[in-house]
Design a protein around this motif. Structure first.
Motif, mmCIF file in Angstrom:
data_model
loop_
_atom_site.group_PDB
_atom_site.id
_atom_site.type_symbol
_atom_site.label_atom_id
_atom_site.label_comp_id
_atom_site.label_asym_id
_atom_site.label_seq_id
_atom_site.Cartn_x
_atom_site.Cartn_y
_atom_site.Cartn_z
ATOM 1 N N GLU A 1 6.876 -2.738 3.920
ATOM 2 C CA GLU A 1 6.249 -2.008 2.821
ATOM 3 C C GLU A 1 6.790 -2.531 1.495
ATOM 4 O O GLU A 1 8.017 -2.684 1.335
ATOM 5 C CB GLU A 1 6.512 -0.506 2.935
ATOM 6 C CG GLU A 1 5.838 0.151 4.124
ATOM 7 C CD GLU A 1 4.313 0.143 4.015
ATOM 8 O OE1 GLU A 1 3.816 0.127 2.867
ATOM 9 O OE2 GLU A 1 3.646 0.140 5.058
ATOM 10 N N VAL A 2 5.910 -2.821 0.568
ATOM 11 C CA VAL A 2 6.356 -3.412 -0.695
ATOM 12 C C VAL A 2 7.342 -2.496 -1.423
ATOM 13 O O VAL A 2 8.252 -2.975 -2.121
ATOM 14 C CB VAL A 2 5.140 -3.736 -1.597
ATOM 15 C CG1 VAL A 2 4.461 -2.470 -2.095
ATOM 16 C CG2 VAL A 2 5.546 -4.612 -2.770
ATOM 17 N N SER B 1 -3.099 -5.857 1.723
ATOM 18 C CA SER B 1 -3.341 -4.738 2.635
ATOM 19 C C SER B 1 -3.274 -5.217 4.089
ATOM 20 O O SER B 1 -3.223 -6.416 4.367
ATOM 21 C CB SER B 1 -4.708 -4.120 2.337
ATOM 22 O OG SER B 1 -5.720 -5.087 2.496
ATOM 23 N N LYS B 2 -3.309 -4.254 5.015
ATOM 24 C CA LYS B 2 -3.100 -4.597 6.421
ATOM 25 C C LYS B 2 -4.206 -5.472 7.002
ATOM 26 O O LYS B 2 -4.008 -6.108 8.037
ATOM 27 C CB LYS B 2 -2.960 -3.309 7.247
ATOM 28 C CG LYS B 2 -1.682 -2.536 6.930
ATOM 29 C CD LYS B 2 -1.377 -1.492 7.977
ATOM 30 C CE LYS B 2 -0.039 -0.818 7.697
ATOM 31 N NZ LYS B 2 0.362 0.107 8.769
ATOM 32 N N VAL B 3 -5.360 -5.514 6.354
ATOM 33 C CA VAL B 3 -6.437 -6.360 6.868
ATOM 34 C C VAL B 3 -6.079 -7.845 6.811
ATOM 35 O O VAL B 3 -6.731 -8.668 7.459
ATOM 36 C CB VAL B 3 -7.753 -6.105 6.102
ATOM 37 C CG1 VAL B 3 -8.292 -4.717 6.359
ATOM 38 C CG2 VAL B 3 -7.558 -6.347 4.613
ATOM 39 N N VAL B 4 -5.041 -8.177 6.031
ATOM 40 C CA VAL B 4 -4.619 -9.577 5.926
ATOM 41 C C VAL B 4 -4.036 -10.071 7.254
ATOM 42 O O VAL B 4 -3.860 -11.275 7.459
ATOM 43 C CB VAL B 4 -3.603 -9.746 4.775
ATOM 44 C CG1 VAL B 4 -3.199 -11.201 4.609
ATOM 45 C CG2 VAL B 4 -4.200 -9.245 3.467
ATOM 46 N N VAL C 1 3.795 -8.403 3.720
ATOM 47 C CA VAL C 1 4.284 -7.376 2.801
ATOM 48 C C VAL C 1 3.084 -6.513 2.422
ATOM 49 O O VAL C 1 2.168 -6.977 1.735
ATOM 50 C CB VAL C 1 4.927 -8.003 1.550
ATOM 51 C CG1 VAL C 1 5.416 -6.894 0.610
ATOM 52 C CG2 VAL C 1 6.077 -8.922 1.939
ATOM 53 N N VAL C 2 3.086 -5.294 2.919
ATOM 54 C CA VAL C 2 1.932 -4.420 2.735
ATOM 55 C C VAL C 2 1.932 -3.859 1.310
ATOM 56 O O VAL C 2 2.887 -3.190 0.886
ATOM 57 C CB VAL C 2 1.948 -3.276 3.762
ATOM 58 C CG1 VAL C 2 0.723 -2.381 3.563
ATOM 59 C CG2 VAL C 2 1.976 -3.830 5.176
ATOM 60 N N VAL D 1 10.826 -4.010 -5.865
ATOM 61 C CA VAL D 1 10.245 -4.965 -6.822
ATOM 62 C C VAL D 1 9.259 -4.249 -7.734
ATOM 63 O O VAL D 1 8.473 -3.421 -7.282
ATOM 64 C CB VAL D 1 9.517 -6.097 -6.066
ATOM 65 C CG1 VAL D 1 8.831 -7.038 -7.039
ATOM 66 C CG2 VAL D 1 10.495 -6.844 -5.191
ATOM 67 N N ASP D 2 9.302 -4.585 -9.005
ATOM 68 C CA ASP D 2 8.360 -4.016 -9.966
ATOM 69 C C ASP D 2 7.025 -4.757 -9.837
ATOM 70 O O ASP D 2 6.925 -5.937 -10.182
ATOM 71 C CB ASP D 2 8.908 -4.160 -11.386
ATOM 72 C CG ASP D 2 7.951 -3.576 -12.428
ATOM 73 O OD1 ASP D 2 6.976 -2.900 -12.030
ATOM 74 O OD2 ASP D 2 8.176 -3.806 -13.628
#
Length: 251
Positions: free
Chosen positions: A205-206, A65-68, A86-87, A211-212
């Motif tokens: 954005e993931v 998440s963006k907190v990273v 990569v969110v 990607v699965d």
């Protein structure tokens, strides 16, 4: 030379962790979050390579998440050049994280990927190996020493194994995962912290990677470890031996 180092956000090892009453996870309120200690070592090793090889670049990558952003800024303050986040939802499975990292690596085309051997929250110790397998790259895990050839086309890694040391050599690009003895991470300086605010931190954005990341494993339950019993003082070696034999039953 381009080095890509991964960063994961984990609870501070000094934090008292509490499991939720329903066993579905940990209580995240009031937890201090830090860079995974093994990833700090990966960042430090990448910076040391940069300092030795002129023109090198260190790129940090994280998935979450963006907190990273906070942990990536910490790595940038240590001296990394830029970062990619990569969110995605927190808590992706190791295979999903590996698939995401492969996409970033294919885009960035680094010469070397340095990763913590494991994160201290789930201790999976799997992502580095999975990334190497998915890319078809050589890997050297649990590195306690890393040396690059003069032409930067190969690397030699020393790793501790039962009863001694093992030395591996492989051609770059490759994957290295770090052990505790590899180095002592530096602290971010005040000028470094100020510079980190202006360094590039790109968000992806993931979902855009195709990607699965669907989970394949279900967390059934988490439980805290049993409380440790109070210790016991003994008056003599003879009493200690007796207790080890009669109570602990270890001798």
């Amino acid at each position: 030379m381009k080095i890509l180092a991964t960063v994961k956000r984990v609870p501070d090892p000094e934090t008292s962790i509490k499991v939720k009453p329903d066993g579905s996870g940990i209580v995240a309120d009031n937890i201090k979050w830090v860079v995974n200690p093994f990833d700090e070592i990966a960042v430090e090793e990448s910076l040391r390579i940069k300092e030795k090889v002129a023109g090198s670049e260190v790129v940090l990558v994280s998935v979450g998440s963006k907190v990273v952003q906070e942990q990536l800024r910490t790595g940038l303050a240590m001296g990394a050049d830029r970062a990619v986040l990569v969110v995605a939802d927190d808590g992706l499975e190791p295979l999903a994280v590996a698939r995401v990292l492969v996409k970033v690596i294919e885009s960035e085309k680094p010469d070397l990927v340095v990763m913590g051997k494991q994160s201290i929250d789930d201790d999976s110790n799997a992502v580095g190996q999975m990334v190497a397998e998915l890319l078809g790259w050589p890997q050297a895990t649990f590195a306690s020493k890393l040396e690059l050839a003069g032409d930067q086309k190969s690397a030699t890694v020393t790793r501790e194994v039962d009863g001694g040391l093992e030395t591996l050599s492989f051609a770059l690009p490759g994957i290295v995962t770090t052990d505790l003895r590899l180095n002592e991470p530096r602290y971010a300086s005040l000028p470094g912290i100020m510079k980190a605010r202006k360094k590039e931190l790109k968000e992806i954005e993931v979902g855009s990677l195709g990607v699965d990341v669907a989970p394949t494993v279900k967390l059934v339950k988490m439980e805290p470890p049993p409380k440790r019993q109070a210790g016991k003082k003994v008056a003599s070696v003879e009493e200690l031996v007796t207790l080890l034999h009669t109570e602990a039953k270890v001798i």
